[in-house]
Design a protein around this motif. Structure first.
Motif, PDB file in Angstrom:
ATOM      1  N   THR A  25       6.503   6.068   0.909  1.00  0.00           N
ATOM      2  CA  THR A  25       5.565   6.879   1.688  1.00  0.00           C
ATOM      3  C   THR A  25       4.278   6.085   1.851  1.00  0.00           C
ATOM      4  N   THR A  26       3.775   6.015   3.063  1.00  0.00           N
ATOM      5  CA  THR A  26       2.526   5.302   3.336  1.00  0.00           C
ATOM      6  C   THR A  26       1.352   6.269   3.252  1.00  0.00           C
ATOM      7  N   PRO A  27       0.126   5.754   3.136  1.00  0.00           N
ATOM      8  CA  PRO A  27      -1.041   6.627   2.958  1.00  0.00           C
ATOM      9  C   PRO A  27      -1.235   7.665   4.059  1.00  0.00           C
ATOM     10  N   ASP A  28      -0.712   7.412   5.251  1.00  0.00           N
ATOM     11  CA  ASP A  28      -0.863   8.400   6.328  1.00  0.00           C
ATOM     12  C   ASP A  28       0.160   9.524   6.238  1.00  0.00           C
ATOM     13  N   GLY A  29       1.012   9.484   5.208  1.00  0.00           N
ATOM     14  CA  GLY A  29       1.987  10.546   5.010  1.00  0.00           C
ATOM     15  C   GLY A  29       3.346  10.300   5.628  1.00  0.00           C
ATOM     16  N   THR A  30       3.564   9.127   6.234  1.00  0.00           N
ATOM     17  CA  THR A  30       4.864   8.814   6.816  1.00  0.00           C
ATOM     18  C   THR A  30       5.858   8.469   5.710  1.00  0.00           C
ATOM     19  N   ARG A  31       6.960   9.169   5.705  1.00  0.00           N
ATOM     20  CA  ARG A  31       8.013   8.922   4.720  1.00  0.00           C
ATOM     21  C   ARG A  31       9.126   8.132   5.378  1.00  0.00           C
ATOM     22  N   THR A  32       9.540   7.025   4.749  1.00  0.00           N
ATOM     23  CA  THR A  32      10.584   6.149   5.278  1.00  0.00           C
ATOM     24  C   THR A  32      11.728   6.056   4.283  1.00  0.00           C
ATOM     25  N   ARG A  33      12.957   6.146   4.804  1.00  0.00           N
ATOM     26  CA  ARG A  33      14.156   5.902   4.003  1.00  0.00           C
ATOM     27  C   ARG A  33      15.030   4.911   4.755  1.00  0.00           C
ATOM     28  N   VAL A  34      15.433   3.856   4.079  1.00  0.00           N
ATOM     29  CA  VAL A  34      16.306   2.841   4.673  1.00  0.00           C
ATOM     30  C   VAL A  34      17.609   2.837   3.885  1.00  0.00           C
ATOM     31  N   TYR A  35      18.711   3.047   4.592  1.00  0.00           N
ATOM     32  CA  TYR A  35      20.043   3.032   3.984  1.00  0.00           C
ATOM     33  C   TYR A  35      20.851   1.897   4.599  1.00  0.00           C
ATOM     34  N   GLY A  86       0.788  -1.232   0.000  1.00  0.00           N
ATOM     35  CA  GLY A  86       0.000   0.000   0.000  1.00  0.00           C
ATOM     36  C   GLY A  86       0.811   1.267   0.000  1.00  0.00           C
ATOM     37  N   SER A  87       2.144   1.158   0.082  1.00  0.00           N
ATOM     38  CA  SER A  87       2.996   2.342   0.064  1.00  0.00           C
ATOM     39  C   SER A  87       3.352   2.704  -1.375  1.00  0.00           C
ATOM     40  N   THR A  88       3.868   3.905  -1.552  1.00  0.00           N
ATOM     41  CA  THR A  88       4.330   4.350  -2.865  1.00  0.00           C
ATOM     42  C   THR A  88       5.821   4.646  -2.795  1.00  0.00           C
ATOM     43  N   PRO A  89       6.580   4.341  -3.857  1.00  0.00           N
ATOM     44  CA  PRO A  89       8.020   4.601  -3.833  1.00  0.00           C
ATOM     45  C   PRO A  89       8.326   6.077  -3.644  1.00  0.00           C
ATOM     46  N   ASP A  90       9.404   6.353  -2.959  1.00  0.00           N
ATOM     47  CA  ASP A  90       9.861   7.720  -2.742  1.00  0.00           C
ATOM     48  C   ASP A  90      10.643   8.166  -3.975  1.00  0.00           C
ATOM     49  N   THR A  91       9.992   8.933  -4.818  1.00  0.00           N
ATOM     50  CA  THR A  91      10.632   9.358  -6.063  1.00  0.00           C
ATOM     51  C   THR A  91      11.713  10.407  -5.815  1.00  0.00           C
TER      52      THR A  91
END
Length: 267
Positions: free
Chosen positions: A155-165, A105-110
Motif C-alpha cells: 500500500t502506498t501513502p496515497d492509499g492505493t493497494r496493489t497486489r501482484v500475482y 515508501g510503500s508498506t507491505p500488505d499484511t
C-alpha cells in the motif's frame, strides 16, 4: 489443490553456444512512452543493457519510485525465456525473482496470505474473485496444469493497494487458457471492468515494443467506495495479474508503470 509447490522445473542441457546470452539483448534500449491519463504528460520506461533495469523516479504524473530491477538468476545451463533454445518461453528462475518489487515508501500488505517464498494458495488468489466464479476457476487450474502461484502486495501513502500475482503453468499453451484476467474477469465487488482507453490511446500514439499478451483494464464510473484497475501480462508459461484499488478512484499511471515493469521482468 494448492499452488505452493516450489519445485523448480529441470534445466535443459546447456546449448553448444550461450544463445541465451544473446537473447539478453531483449533488455537493451527499447523505450516505452505512455501518456498519463487526462494529464497531457507522458512517462518513459527504458530497458537497460545487460543486467539492470533502472527503477523509475517519481514525477509529477504520479509515477512511483521502484528499486532497480535485475534480471533473475537462472540455474546453470538454463536458457532465457524466448531464447532460440527456449521458444516456448519457459521461465526457469524462481517466481519470487520474477515478482515486481514494492516501490519505495510503500508498506507491505499484511492482509495478503503469503506462505514460504511468497507462495500463495489457489484459495488465496480466488479471494480476489466473486464467490460464484471460484469453483469453475479452481477446476480450470487443475485441468490446465497450474504449478505455482507467488504474490506480493503493498500500500502506498496515497492509499492505493496493489497486489501482484504470478501464476506458473506447465507450458505456455496452458497459461493462455487462464480466463481470470481480462474483460470477462469476475472480481469481487466489481460490477463491470473494461479496457483502459488511456492505455490504448497512448500505445497507439507512441512507438512501443510488441504489446502481445498485455491487457489493461479499469472499473468504469460509477463505481462504489473504491475503484479497481487490473493489468494482465501473459509471458510464456507465466500469467501475471496486477490489481490496484483505491478509495475515491485509482489513478491510471501507477498501474501502467507496474504493468510495463512486470512485463520487462518476465522478458
Amino acid at each position: 489443490m494448492t499452488a505452493q509447490n516450489t519445485t523448480t522445473a529441470p534445466a535443459p542441457e546447456a546449448p553448444e553456444e550461450r544463445r541465451g546470452l544473446r537473447a539478453a539483448l531483449r533488455w537493451t534500449a527499447a523505450v516505452l512512452v505512455f501518456a498519463a491519463a487526462g494529464a497531457g504528460t507522458a512517462y518513459g520506461i527504458t530497458r537497460a543493457d545487460r543486467t539492470d533495469v533502472p527503477g523509475l523516479s517519481t514525477e509529477a504524473d504520479g509515477r512511483w519510485t521502484y528499486p532497480a530491477l535485475a534480471k533473475p538468476t537462472l540455474p546453470p545451463g538454463a536458457a532465457l525465456p524466448f531464447a532460440t533454445d527456449n521458444k516456448d518461453g519457459i521461465h526457469y528462475a524462481g517466481l519470487t525473482q520474477l515478482l515486481l518489487p514494492a516501490p519505495l515508501g510503500s508498506t507491505p500488505d499484511t492482509g495478503l496470505k503469503l506462505e514460504k517464498d511468497s507462495a500463495v494458495t489457489v484459495d488465496t488468489l480466488l479471494e480476489e474473485y466473486e464467490g460464484t466464479a471460484r469453483a469453475k476457476m479452481k477446476q480450470g487450474f487443475t485441468d490446465n496444469g497450474l504449478r505455482q502461484i507467488a504474490a506480493r502486495g503493498w500500500t502506498t501513502p496515497d492509499g492505493t493497494r496493489t497486489r501482484v500475482y504470478l501464476l506458473r503453468f506447465h507450458a505456455s499453451g496452458l497459461a493462455v487458457t487462464f480466463t481470470g484476467c481480462g474483460p470477462d474477469m469476475n472480481l469481487s465487488g466489481v460490477n463491470r471492468i473494461e479496457t483502459d482507453d488511456a492505455w490504448g490511446r497512448a500505445r497507439g500514439a507512441q512507438a512501443a515494443p510488441d504489446p502481445t499478451g498485455v491487457t489493461v483494464l479499469e472499473e468504469p464510473v460509477p463505481f462504489g467506495d473504491e475503484q479497481v484497475r487490473a493489468g494482465c501480462v501473459q509471458s510464456g508459461d507465466i500469467q501475471a495479474v496486477i490489481l490496484q484499488s483505491r478509495k475515491g478512484g485509482a489513478t491510471a499511471v501507477p498501474l501502467h508503470q507496474a504493468v510495463i515493469l512486470q512485463q520487462q521482468l518476465l522478458g
